[in-house]
Design a protein around this motif. Structure first.
Motif: not given
Length: 233
Positions: A166-186
């Motif tokens: 991903l372009p550097k400016k879009l990676y934070p939004a993607f990583s935030e979605q991934v971490i949200s799906l992980l953290d909520r379930h943990i």
């Protein structure tokens, strides 16, 4: 033919919105690979050469046993065992002769697996496709965000694929979605595991005690941490 068995539309994997979508993708790939090598590929010389060289891990031996095609499995084992003997066990002797400090970095018997090797390469390509669709399709970004959860090992793989694709400016939004799906379930599974532990306190020793969603919390925690689901069907 061998490429076609691994062709799975990404949206089809994400549509159920149940469990980890990458686990679901891996499970589909594994099942197709095992069915292929136990069926049409059994007598293909190039496949047999690779199964002789790599062998199989315990998980995939178990999957092959569940195929109920014992003759196919026996023929592969016959070939693999013969190949091991013809190799003279050179790797075993090499490791035994190595200095103790060097042994830790050397491979051991059955470190490799034909199915794991196949799935690893295909899964990496499919994760890149996931990232590409997330980048290009707003509808898929919505579908991605609606997943129930992403397990810890597959969250790591998604973050790596996103960082590289991903372009550097879009990676934070993607990583935030991934971490949200992980953290909520943990948080959810962690709370259920804690509740399970509390139910063994003598103060909760009542036939009518409320176990909530904690009875299968151990299995769900293992799934979250390992990608493998040990819950009884």
């Amino acid at each position: 033919m061998r490429d076609s068995i691994y062709t799975i539309p990404i949206s089809e994997v994400f549509e159920p919105k149940c469990g980890c979508p990458i686990c679901r993708m891996r499970d589909m790939l594994e099942q197709r690979c095992v069915e292929y090598i136990m069926g049409a590929a059994m007598m293909e010389p190039d496949v047999r050469i690779e199964t002789n060289r790599l062998g199989f891990c315990a998980d995939h031996f178990e999957m092959m046993l569940h195929q109920k095609n014992r003759l196919s499995l026996a023929l592969m084992l016959e070939s693999h065992l013969k190949s091991l003997r013809e190799g003279g066990y050179k790797e075993l002797q090499k490791k035994a002769a190595a200095k103790p400090a060097k042994r830790a970095g050397m491979s051991t018997v059955n470190d490799t697996c034909f199915v794991c090797d196949q799935i690893s390469g295909v899964l990496s390509t499919m994760l890149n496709t996931v990232v590409h669709q997330w980048l290009k399709e707003e509808e898929f970004r919505t579908l991605f965000a609606q997943q129930e959860f992403v397990c810890l090992p597959h969250a790591e793989l998604l973050l790596q694929a996103g960082h590289d694709g991903l372009p550097k400016k879009l990676y934070p939004a993607f990583s935030e979605q991934v971490i949200s799906l992980l953290d909520r379930h943990i948080e959810e599974v962690g709370a259920d595991v804690s509740h399970f532990c509390r139910m063994f306190d003598y103060r909760n020793a009542s036939p009518n005690a409320d176990w909530g969603n904690s009875r299968d919390s151990i299995e769900r925690a293992i799934l979250l941490l390992s990608t493998r689901d040990f819950r009884e069907e």
